[in-house]
Design an enzyme around this catalytic site. Structure first.
Site, PDB file in Angstrom:
ATOM      1  N   ASP A 158       2.306   8.807 -33.388  1.00 43.25           N
ATOM      2  CA  ASP A 158       2.293   9.256 -32.427  1.00 43.25           C
ATOM      3  C   ASP A 158       3.452   8.955 -31.271  1.00 43.25           C
ATOM      4  O   ASP A 158       4.561   8.218 -32.028  1.00 43.25           O
ATOM      5  CB  ASP A 158       1.428   8.487 -31.255  1.00 43.25           C
ATOM      6  CG  ASP A 158       1.204   6.922 -31.617  1.00 43.25           C
ATOM      7  OD1 ASP A 158       1.661   6.661 -32.739  1.00 43.25           O
ATOM      8  OD2 ASP A 158       0.843   5.816 -30.667  1.00 43.25           O
ATOM      9  N   GLU A 184      -0.300   3.577 -32.447  1.00 40.70           N
ATOM     10  CA  GLU A 184       0.854   2.390 -32.544  1.00 40.70           C
ATOM     11  C   GLU A 184       1.034   2.176 -31.079  1.00 40.70           C
ATOM     12  O   GLU A 184       1.553   0.936 -30.694  1.00 40.70           O
ATOM     13  CB  GLU A 184       2.242   2.668 -33.294  1.00 40.70           C
ATOM     14  CG  GLU A 184       2.649   1.530 -33.692  1.00 40.70           C
ATOM     15  CD  GLU A 184       3.909   1.535 -32.833  1.00 40.70           C
ATOM     16  OE1 GLU A 184       4.214   0.526 -33.258  1.00 40.70           O
ATOM     17  OE2 GLU A 184       3.838   2.174 -31.627  1.00 40.70           O
TER      18      GLU A 184
END
Length: 385
Positions: A72, A134
């Site tokens: 991400d 994350e």
């Protein structure tokens, strides 16, 4: 380098902002790794829109080396980009695009070297762990850890490729994030005693956070290598109320702490529980029995604790030629893997100074250094742990 740049360009084209799905990127990576001979598993979350990827090349034994990266990226909204953030652009020795350094550059290099590892991994397996979310609390890694433990997967070494300019990092603080929701009782602003002002109680809560901040400073370990050496507390937001003349019925405090040592987080949480239970709530409920304070845990990610025995650190030092390992102030997934029993280190191409900013880039020389590091890592797969 050619293959790494090709893969990186593909990865930048997937807009994997944490709020959106990462499935297309994960499926793409799964295909590339499968083509290289990896045994690939994809673990979807309960929504089916996010997934972790775990893949292995080499013998099915314990003691492997894990390469970790998050898929991400942070949003680009309201940022002033001079290039298309979702199309990799090369200019003056730099590759621009969202995620180039944080941290799709490392992922691209690791995947580009998968065929190399397929030839080298004769005595020791190499694993790939590419996770989701994350940036908003290491949610993917926290979900992946128990799944791997249930399967009996026991890598010995974890290398997390966050951008460190290829410096070897052996420690960082934890990151604990919370949203605290206050429910009071609305009423006319001319009679504040007839309501419960959620904003005012939220302010008292924040005041307690500021007091705890000073307590934590005094508890800093004398030999701490962190900067600052103590556990920090930050209030990110206080929101609530609807108008000047209305008693605020709702409020929310967003805050975080970054523990520098085990025990500090428990101290803070216990103190706040006692403060809410015995000081704030009795006053609120004396007027409105339904008043409440609810703490929402956004994420509790342990720090990476430096240890005297750390094969990951020794491998990274040998491959980079560095004389020693340092610490960083930002959080990573490393503490999660360390808690699973792995010896972990952080080392990756690019600078954290470019992460999350408009016109994010990774220098080609940094990418080349990361590729050389990962290529030399292949020799370690020919020696049993």
């Amino acid at each position: 380098m050619t293959r790494t740049r090709e893969i990186l360009g593909q990865l930048i084209g997937f807009p994997t902002v944490s709020a959106d799905s990462n499935m297309a990127l994960i499926e793409h990576l799964a295909g590339l790794l499968a083509d290289a001979g990896a045994r690939v598993e994809v673990f979807r979350d309960e929504t089916g829109t996010k997934a972790n990827l775990f893949a292995t090349i080499g013998p099915d034994i314990d003691g492997g080396i894990l390469l970790s990266g998050h898929s991400d990226v942070v949003p680009v909204a309201d940022q002033d980009w001079t290039t298309d953030p979702w199309a990799m652009t090369e200019r003056e020795g730099r590759l621009y695009g969202r995620g180039t350094c944080d941290m799709k550059g490392f992922i691209a290099a690791a995947v580009a070297l998968a065929p190399h590892y397929a030839q080298k991994a004769t005595a020791r397996p190499i694993h790939f762990a590419f996770t989701y979310d994350e940036e908003i609390g290491c949610l993917g890694a926290r979900a992946l850890a128990p799944l791997l433990q249930a399967r009996g997967v026991r890598p010995r070494v974890a290398i997390i490729g966050e951008p460190t300019l290829m410096r070897v990092i052996e420690g960082h603080k934890g990151c604990y994030e919370y949203s605290v929701h206050f429910t009071g009782l609305e009423g006319h602003g001319s009679a504040p005693e007839r309501g419960v002002n959620a904003v005012e109680y939220a302010v008292r809560y924040v005041a307690r956070l500021l007091e705890l901040r000073e307590v934590l400073k005094a508890l800093a370990p004398p030999d701490s290598r962190f900067e600052p050496p103590w556990t920090t507390i930050n209030t990110g937001a206080l929101v609530g109320g609807v108008a000047h003349n209305v008693i605020a019925g709702k409020a929310r405090v967003d805050w975080e702490m970054r523990p520098a040592q085990p025990g500090d987080a428990d101290l803070v949480k216990a103190d706040l529980h006692e403060f809410c239970t015995h000081h704030l709530l009795p006053g609120m409920r004396a007027v409105a029995p339904m008043a409440d304070i609810i703490t929402e845990v956004i994420g509790e990610v342990d720090g990476l604790i430096p240890t005297s025995e750390n094969e990951a650190r020794e491998i990274a030092l040998a491959l980079t030629g560095a004389n020693g390992a340092g610490l960083v102030p930002f959080g990573t997934e490393a503490g999660i893997f360390q808690a699973m029993g792995m010896q972990a280190v952080i080392c990756g191409p690019g600078s954290i100074e470019q992460a999350h900013k408009p016109d994010e880039f990774i220098a080609l020389e940094q990418l080349a250094e990361g590729i050389r590091f990962l290529e030399r890592l292949g020799d370690r797969l020919q020696v049993a742990p």
